[in-house]
Write a protein that holds these residues in place. Structure first.
Motif, PDB file in Angstrom:
ATOM      1  N   GLY A  18       0.788  -1.229   0.000  1.00 53.31           N
ATOM      2  CA  GLY A  18       0.000   0.000   0.000  1.00 53.31           C
ATOM      3  C   GLY A  18       0.817   1.274   0.000  1.00 53.31           C
ATOM      4  O   GLY A  18       0.264   2.358  -0.120  1.00 53.31           O
ATOM      5  N   THR A  19       2.139   1.165   0.133  1.00 51.33           N
ATOM      6  CA  THR A  19       3.000   2.349   0.115  1.00 51.33           C
ATOM      7  C   THR A  19       3.574   2.544  -1.288  1.00 51.33           C
ATOM      8  O   THR A  19       3.613   1.597  -2.083  1.00 51.33           O
ATOM      9  CB  THR A  19       4.167   2.204   1.111  1.00 51.33           C
ATOM     10  N   PRO A  20       4.036   3.754  -1.603  1.00 51.11           N
ATOM     11  CA  PRO A  20       4.686   3.962  -2.900  1.00 51.11           C
ATOM     12  C   PRO A  20       5.915   3.055  -3.082  1.00 51.11           C
ATOM     13  O   PRO A  20       6.188   2.585  -4.175  1.00 51.11           O
ATOM     14  CB  PRO A  20       5.113   5.435  -2.871  1.00 51.11           C
ATOM     15  N   GLU A  21       6.615   2.773  -1.986  1.00 48.81           N
ATOM     16  CA  GLU A  21       7.785   1.897  -2.058  1.00 48.81           C
ATOM     17  C   GLU A  21       7.382   0.480  -2.467  1.00 48.81           C
ATOM     18  O   GLU A  21       8.125  -0.200  -3.162  1.00 48.81           O
ATOM     19  CB  GLU A  21       8.517   1.863  -0.711  1.00 48.81           C
ATOM     20  N   TRP A  22       6.201   0.055  -2.040  1.00 49.99           N
ATOM     21  CA  TRP A  22       5.703  -1.283  -2.390  1.00 49.99           C
ATOM     22  C   TRP A  22       5.516  -1.388  -3.902  1.00 49.99           C
ATOM     23  O   TRP A  22       5.877  -2.400  -4.499  1.00 49.99           O
ATOM     24  CB  TRP A  22       4.396  -1.580  -1.663  1.00 49.99           C
ATOM     25  N   GLY A  23       4.951  -0.351  -4.503  1.00 47.87           N
ATOM     26  CA  GLY A  23       4.761  -0.351  -5.952  1.00 47.87           C
ATOM     27  C   GLY A  23       6.080  -0.514  -6.692  1.00 47.87           C
ATOM     28  O   GLY A  23       6.185  -1.299  -7.633  1.00 47.87           O
ATOM     29  N   TYR A  29      10.076  -6.854  -9.217  1.00 50.41           N
ATOM     30  CA  TYR A  29       9.801  -8.264  -9.523  1.00 50.41           C
ATOM     31  C   TYR A  29       9.351  -8.429 -10.973  1.00 50.41           C
ATOM     32  O   TYR A  29       9.773  -9.366 -11.660  1.00 50.41           O
ATOM     33  CB  TYR A  29       8.753  -8.842  -8.559  1.00 50.41           C
ATOM     34  N   ALA A  30       8.522  -7.515 -11.461  1.00 51.26           N
ATOM     35  CA  ALA A  30       8.082  -7.586 -12.861  1.00 51.26           C
ATOM     36  C   ALA A  30       9.290  -7.458 -13.789  1.00 51.26           C
ATOM     37  O   ALA A  30       9.397  -8.186 -14.788  1.00 51.26           O
ATOM     38  CB  ALA A  30       7.048  -6.495 -13.145  1.00 51.26           C
ATOM     39  N   ALA A  32      12.459  -8.210 -13.023  1.00 51.21           N
ATOM     40  CA  ALA A  32      13.257  -9.430 -12.912  1.00 51.21           C
ATOM     41  C   ALA A  32      12.625 -10.548 -13.740  1.00 51.21           C
ATOM     42  O   ALA A  32      13.320 -11.242 -14.487  1.00 51.21           O
ATOM     43  CB  ALA A  32      13.388  -9.857 -11.448  1.00 51.21           C
ATOM     44  N   ASN A  33      11.307 -10.711 -13.634  1.00 52.44           N
ATOM     45  CA  ASN A  33      10.613 -11.745 -14.414  1.00 52.44           C
ATOM     46  C   ASN A  33      10.843 -11.550 -15.908  1.00 52.44           C
ATOM     47  O   ASN A  33      11.069 -12.516 -16.640  1.00 52.44           O
ATOM     48  CB  ASN A  33       9.113 -11.733 -14.116  1.00 52.44           C
ATOM     49  N   LYS A  34      10.775 -10.297 -16.345  1.00 57.45           N
ATOM     50  CA  LYS A  34      10.983  -9.993 -17.769  1.00 57.45           C
ATOM     51  C   LYS A  34      12.408 -10.379 -18.185  1.00 57.45           C
ATOM     52  O   LYS A  34      12.608 -11.003 -19.228  1.00 57.45           O
ATOM     53  CB  LYS A  34      10.725  -8.512 -18.027  1.00 57.45           C
ATOM     54  N   THR A  35      13.396 -10.018 -17.373  1.00 53.93           N
ATOM     55  CA  THR A  35      14.785 -10.356 -17.688  1.00 53.93           C
ATOM     56  C   THR A  35      14.986 -11.868 -17.707  1.00 53.93           C
ATOM     57  O   THR A  35      15.629 -12.404 -18.619  1.00 53.93           O
ATOM     58  CB  THR A  35      15.750  -9.709 -16.683  1.00 53.93           C
ATOM     59  N   PHE A  36      14.425 -12.573 -16.720  1.00 58.33           N
ATOM     60  CA  PHE A  36      14.559 -14.031 -16.674  1.00 58.33           C
ATOM     61  C   PHE A  36      13.977 -14.664 -17.937  1.00 58.33           C
ATOM     62  O   PHE A  36      14.558 -15.582 -18.511  1.00 58.33           O
ATOM     63  CB  PHE A  36      13.859 -14.618 -15.452  1.00 58.33           C
ATOM     64  N   ALA A  97      20.625 -11.601  -8.071  1.00 58.63           N
ATOM     65  CA  ALA A  97      20.811 -10.211  -7.647  1.00 58.63           C
ATOM     66  C   ALA A  97      19.690  -9.301  -8.162  1.00 58.63           C
ATOM     67  O   ALA A  97      19.480  -8.206  -7.623  1.00 58.63           O
ATOM     68  CB  ALA A  97      22.171  -9.698  -8.107  1.00 58.63           C
ATOM     69  N   LEU A  98      18.959  -9.728  -9.181  1.00 62.60           N
ATOM     70  CA  LEU A  98      17.835  -8.944  -9.713  1.00 62.60           C
ATOM     71  C   LEU A  98      16.570  -9.100  -8.870  1.00 62.60           C
ATOM     72  O   LEU A  98      15.626  -8.333  -9.030  1.00 62.60           O
ATOM     73  CB  LEU A  98      17.526  -9.382 -11.150  1.00 62.60           C
ATOM     74  N   ILE A  99      16.527 -10.080  -7.989  1.00 62.46           N
ATOM     75  CA  ILE A  99      15.344 -10.313  -7.164  1.00 62.46           C
ATOM     76  C   ILE A  99      15.298  -9.232  -6.085  1.00 62.46           C
ATOM     77  O   ILE A  99      16.224  -9.114  -5.277  1.00 62.46           O
ATOM     78  CB  ILE A  99      15.391 -11.729  -6.551  1.00 62.46           C
ATOM     79  N   PRO A 100      14.246  -8.411  -6.065  1.00 61.50           N
ATOM     80  CA  PRO A 100      14.209  -7.255  -5.162  1.00 61.50           C
ATOM     81  C   PRO A 100      14.427  -7.572  -3.689  1.00 61.50           C
ATOM     82  O   PRO A 100      15.020  -6.776  -2.970  1.00 61.50           O
ATOM     83  CB  PRO A 100      12.821  -6.663  -5.405  1.00 61.50           C
ATOM     84  N   THR A 101      13.986  -8.714  -3.220  1.00 60.16           N
ATOM     85  CA  THR A 101      14.142  -9.048  -1.802  1.00 60.16           C
ATOM     86  C   THR A 101      15.609  -9.197  -1.416  1.00 60.16           C
ATOM     87  O   THR A 101      15.950  -9.080  -0.236  1.00 60.16           O
ATOM     88  CB  THR A 101      13.344 -10.319  -1.455  1.00 60.16           C
ATOM     89  N   ALA A 102      16.498  -9.408  -2.382  1.00 58.46           N
ATOM     90  CA  ALA A 102      17.929  -9.504  -2.079  1.00 58.46           C
ATOM     91  C   ALA A 102      18.447  -8.228  -1.416  1.00 58.46           C
ATOM     92  O   ALA A 102      19.445  -8.265  -0.700  1.00 58.46           O
ATOM     93  CB  ALA A 102      18.725  -9.814  -3.342  1.00 58.46           C
ATOM     94  N   ALA A 103      17.740  -7.095  -1.597  1.00 61.42           N
ATOM     95  CA  ALA A 103      18.169  -5.824  -1.022  1.00 61.42           C
ATOM     96  C   ALA A 103      17.926  -5.744   0.484  1.00 61.42           C
ATOM     97  O   ALA A 103      18.560  -4.938   1.165  1.00 61.42           O
ATOM     98  CB  ALA A 103      17.465  -4.663  -1.726  1.00 61.42           C
ATOM     99  N   HIS A 104      17.007  -6.555   1.024  1.00 63.09           N
ATOM    100  CA  HIS A 104      16.751  -6.518   2.470  1.00 63.09           C
ATOM    101  C   HIS A 104      16.652  -7.905   3.101  1.00 63.09           C
ATOM    102  O   HIS A 104      16.489  -8.025   4.302  1.00 63.09           O
ATOM    103  CB  HIS A 104      15.470  -5.713   2.777  1.00 63.09           C
ATOM    104  N   GLY A 105      16.756  -8.939   2.282  1.00 64.36           N
ATOM    105  CA  GLY A 105      16.681 -10.314   2.775  1.00 64.36           C
ATOM    106  C   GLY A 105      17.826 -11.117   2.198  1.00 64.36           C
ATOM    107  O   GLY A 105      18.924 -10.591   1.991  1.00 64.36           O
ATOM    108  N   THR A 106      17.554 -12.371   1.890  1.00 67.38           N
ATOM    109  CA  THR A 106      18.571 -13.271   1.357  1.00 67.38           C
ATOM    110  C   THR A 106      17.972 -14.094   0.227  1.00 67.38           C
ATOM    111  O   THR A 106      16.838 -14.557   0.346  1.00 67.38           O
ATOM    112  CB  THR A 106      19.061 -14.241   2.453  1.00 67.38           C
TER     113      THR A 106
END
Length: 119
Positions: A18-23, A29-30, A32-36, A97-106
């Motif tokens: 619901g936040t702008p950051e979420w968008g 992810y979209a 990354a999916n396109k690149t994959f 490294a393209l997976i967005p969660t890599a920036a705050h998770g693993t």
């Protein structure tokens, strides 16, 4: 070689829905999916429901045992995965490294073991 990219993060880490950051996060992810897909490595992937919906199953002494939740007690939870077919580990790392969660998770990369089963 096929790799499973396991996506882990702590609850509350990263952008909130619901936040702008979420968008922007979901757009990542979209992208990354396109690149994959363009690189021909995408074999599949899905987000998983929260760990509070998990059921762990074990067989002990021939008896099936179940328990609610994941087996392991960890801070980070498995939130999703990709199955990628990469030419080598270097390409798999670039894709992970393209997976967005890599920036705050693993993102854990695990090579798929192909086993011949007896008939």
């Amino acid at each position: 070689m096929q790799y499973l990219a396991l996506i882990y993060s702590e609850d509350g880490a990263g952008p909130k829905p619901g936040t702008p950051e979420w968008g922007a996060f979901m757009q990542g992810y979209a992208s990354a999916n396109k690149t994959f897909t363009e690189e021909g490595v995408m074999m599949g992937g899905e987000a998983l429901q929260h760990t509070d919906t998990a059921t762990s199953v074990r067989v002990r002494g021939g008896k099936v045992e179940t328990m609610d939740g994941p087996f392991a007690e960890t801070k980070e939870r498995l939130g999703g995965y990709y199955l990628l077919d990469c030419k080598d580990l270097d390409q798999a790392i670039r894709m992970a490294a393209l997976i967005p969660t890599a920036a705050h998770g693993t993102v854990e990369l695990r090579p798929i073991m192909h086993v011949e089963l007896p008939e």
